[in-house]
Motif scaffolding. Sequence first.
Motif, PDB file in Angstrom:
ATOM      1  N   ALA A   3      -4.235 -41.823 -13.610  1.00  9.79           N
ATOM      2  CA  ALA A   3      -4.442 -40.413 -13.252  1.00  9.79           C
ATOM      3  C   ALA A   3      -5.792 -40.216 -12.568  1.00  9.79           C
ATOM      4  O   ALA A   3      -5.901 -39.493 -11.574  1.00  9.79           O
ATOM      5  CB  ALA A   3      -4.345 -39.540 -14.502  1.00  9.79           C
ATOM      6  N   ASN A  57      10.676 -45.230 -13.660  1.00  8.58           N
ATOM      7  CA  ASN A  57      11.159 -43.906 -14.074  1.00  8.58           C
ATOM      8  C   ASN A  57      12.596 -43.973 -14.561  1.00  8.58           C
ATOM      9  O   ASN A  57      12.925 -43.462 -15.639  1.00  8.58           O
ATOM     10  CB  ASN A  57      11.048 -42.928 -12.898  1.00  8.58           C
ATOM     11  CG  ASN A  57      11.288 -41.489 -13.304  1.00  8.58           C
ATOM     12  OD1 ASN A  57      12.376 -41.120 -13.730  1.00  8.58           O
ATOM     13  ND2 ASN A  57      10.256 -40.668 -13.180  1.00  8.58           N
ATOM     14  N   ASP A 107      -2.380 -44.804 -18.579  1.00  5.83           N
ATOM     15  CA  ASP A 107      -1.940 -43.560 -17.958  1.00  5.83           C
ATOM     16  C   ASP A 107      -3.141 -42.753 -17.471  1.00  5.83           C
ATOM     17  O   ASP A 107      -3.132 -42.227 -16.352  1.00  5.83           O
ATOM     18  CB  ASP A 107      -1.127 -42.747 -18.968  1.00  5.83           C
ATOM     19  CG  ASP A 107      -0.586 -41.461 -18.370  1.00  5.83           C
ATOM     20  OD1 ASP A 107       0.347 -41.541 -17.550  1.00  5.83           O
ATOM     21  OD2 ASP A 107      -1.095 -40.375 -18.732  1.00  5.83           O
ATOM     22  N   HIS A 116       7.243 -45.706 -20.230  1.00  6.75           N
ATOM     23  CA  HIS A 116       6.107 -44.832 -20.541  1.00  6.75           C
ATOM     24  C   HIS A 116       4.852 -45.691 -20.630  1.00  6.75           C
ATOM     25  O   HIS A 116       4.814 -46.670 -21.382  1.00  6.75           O
ATOM     26  CB  HIS A 116       6.330 -44.088 -21.860  1.00  6.75           C
ATOM     27  CG  HIS A 116       7.500 -43.153 -21.820  1.00  6.75           C
ATOM     28  ND1 HIS A 116       7.458 -41.917 -21.194  1.00  6.75           N
ATOM     29  CD2 HIS A 116       8.758 -43.272 -22.322  1.00  6.75           C
ATOM     30  CE1 HIS A 116       8.629 -41.325 -21.305  1.00  6.75           C
ATOM     31  NE2 HIS A 116       9.437 -42.115 -21.987  1.00  6.75           N
ATOM     32  N   LEU A 117       3.844 -45.306 -19.881  1.00  9.95           N
ATOM     33  CA  LEU A 117       2.613 -46.091 -19.867  1.00  9.95           C
ATOM     34  C   LEU A 117       1.783 -45.817 -21.120  1.00  9.95           C
ATOM     35  O   LEU A 117       1.753 -44.691 -21.626  1.00  9.95           O
ATOM     36  CB  LEU A 117       1.779 -45.730 -18.641  1.00  9.95           C
ATOM     37  CG  LEU A 117       2.382 -46.074 -17.275  1.00  9.95           C
ATOM     38  CD1 LEU A 117       1.492 -45.539 -16.177  1.00  9.95           C
ATOM     39  CD2 LEU A 117       2.544 -47.578 -17.134  1.00  9.95           C
ATOM     40  N   GLY A 147      -1.442 -44.853 -23.303  1.00 14.89           N
ATOM     41  CA  GLY A 147      -2.401 -43.788 -23.019  1.00 14.89           C
ATOM     42  C   GLY A 147      -3.551 -44.177 -22.118  1.00 14.89           C
ATOM     43  O   GLY A 147      -3.787 -43.514 -21.086  1.00 14.89           O
ATOM     44  N   LEU A 195       6.058 -41.877 -12.504  1.00 15.67           N
ATOM     45  CA  LEU A 195       6.340 -42.255 -13.887  1.00 15.67           C
ATOM     46  C   LEU A 195       6.186 -41.112 -14.883  1.00 15.67           C
ATOM     47  O   LEU A 195       6.767 -41.145 -15.961  1.00 15.67           O
ATOM     48  CB  LEU A 195       5.412 -43.405 -14.315  1.00 15.67           C
ATOM     49  CG  LEU A 195       5.697 -44.788 -13.729  1.00 15.67           C
ATOM     50  CD1 LEU A 195       4.644 -45.775 -14.197  1.00 15.67           C
ATOM     51  CD2 LEU A 195       7.084 -45.273 -14.117  1.00 15.67           C
ATOM     52  N   ARG A 196       5.441 -40.061 -14.526  1.00 11.95           N
ATOM     53  CA  ARG A 196       5.059 -39.098 -15.554  1.00 11.95           C
ATOM     54  C   ARG A 196       6.125 -38.042 -15.851  1.00 11.95           C
ATOM     55  O   ARG A 196       6.086 -37.408 -16.895  1.00 11.95           O
ATOM     56  CB  ARG A 196       3.754 -38.402 -15.179  1.00 11.95           C
ATOM     57  CG  ARG A 196       3.839 -37.466 -13.988  1.00 11.95           C
ATOM     58  CD  ARG A 196       2.498 -36.813 -13.753  1.00 11.95           C
ATOM     59  NE  ARG A 196       2.513 -35.973 -12.558  1.00 11.95           N
ATOM     60  CZ  ARG A 196       1.468 -35.245 -12.194  1.00 11.95           C
ATOM     61  NH1 ARG A 196       0.364 -35.250 -12.914  1.00 11.95           N
ATOM     62  NH2 ARG A 196       1.525 -34.511 -11.103  1.00 11.95           N
ATOM     63  N   HIS A 256       1.748 -43.242 -10.702  1.00 14.30           N
ATOM     64  CA  HIS A 256       1.559 -42.298 -11.798  1.00 14.30           C
ATOM     65  C   HIS A 256       2.442 -41.063 -11.613  1.00 14.30           C
ATOM     66  O   HIS A 256       3.055 -40.581 -12.578  1.00 14.30           O
ATOM     67  CB  HIS A 256       0.088 -41.887 -11.871  1.00 14.30           C
ATOM     68  CG  HIS A 256      -0.223 -40.990 -13.018  1.00 14.30           C
ATOM     69  ND1 HIS A 256      -0.400 -39.627 -12.883  1.00 14.30           N
ATOM     70  CD2 HIS A 256      -0.376 -41.251 -14.350  1.00 14.30           C
ATOM     71  CE1 HIS A 256      -0.648 -39.092 -14.056  1.00 14.30           C
ATOM     72  NE2 HIS A 256      -0.639 -40.049 -14.964  1.00 14.30           N
TER      73      HIS A 256
END
Length: 297
Positions: free
Chosen positions: A186, A171, A182, A176-177, A179, A52-53, A49
């Motif tokens: 998290a 990345n 994601d 993009h994961l 929602g 990737l964010r 996470h």
Amino acid sequence: MSVALLVLPDFLLVALGWILRNKLGYSREFFAGLEKLVYFVLFPALLLHSLLRTPISVGNAAQLLQATLLLLAAAIALAWLAGLAFKPEPMALATTAQCAFRFNTYLGLSLAASLGGAAGQTSMAVILGFAIPLVNIAAVYGLARHSGGGLFKELLRNPLVLSTIAGLIGNFAGLHLPGPLDVTLARLGNAALALGIICVGASLSWQGGRSQSGLIGWMLAVKLVAMPAVALLLANLLQLGPVDRRMLLLFATLPTASSAYVLAIRMGGDGRLAALVISLGTLLSAVTIPAWILAAG
């Protein structure tokens, strides 16, 4: 808020882990299961996470990775110089040498968020992602030379290495994961930080290794003094940005992970000696981490 207050919550969690294990009767088996959950599920989710964010600039990442490589090379070289200085038994040297360059990833990402926010945590994830396989290679190689263990087998089954590779690929590919996924990662990551640091406290041990005081002192000096000094030098030479500079220094100040003890036991090393070095380093780092961060500005 002062740096000391920013790092205090994590060391209070370390203290909580020690109290749970040594004063409130939580068993070794309980923490063994908890460590397995953190290591194989929660922490890989946190690494993935974090990587990737926030988009990573290839140029900035390359500079940061160059600094990380040089820093680790210096630490590994200094650690093995103890063999010339103290003439220890080969397995004692291999056991303690890894403690001079391995690092606690749980503390690293937690403190990165406190000291650098999301940008700091992403920079730390890049450093950790690059450093994890390097230190595993160095540590496993040192022990395998005397135990006959397999280097690549250890690396290929390391969930932190695998999740880091996946995160970096995602990345750079612009992944993009969705929602819900994601948010799930998290939440798993948040659990990883608290539980992982509690496990650090539960693993602290003060037994063994008393006859190796010179060797122990050398490795602690490399980990807590030499590595941060080299990190500052490299950050200035390579002209790293403010966030990357602070994260490289924070990385260099991190105490040794309890996985060094696990690896020593698995590969025939001196587990009690590793546990003592890890415990002393963790205790001392409560002072040295804020001291280095404050000294660097």
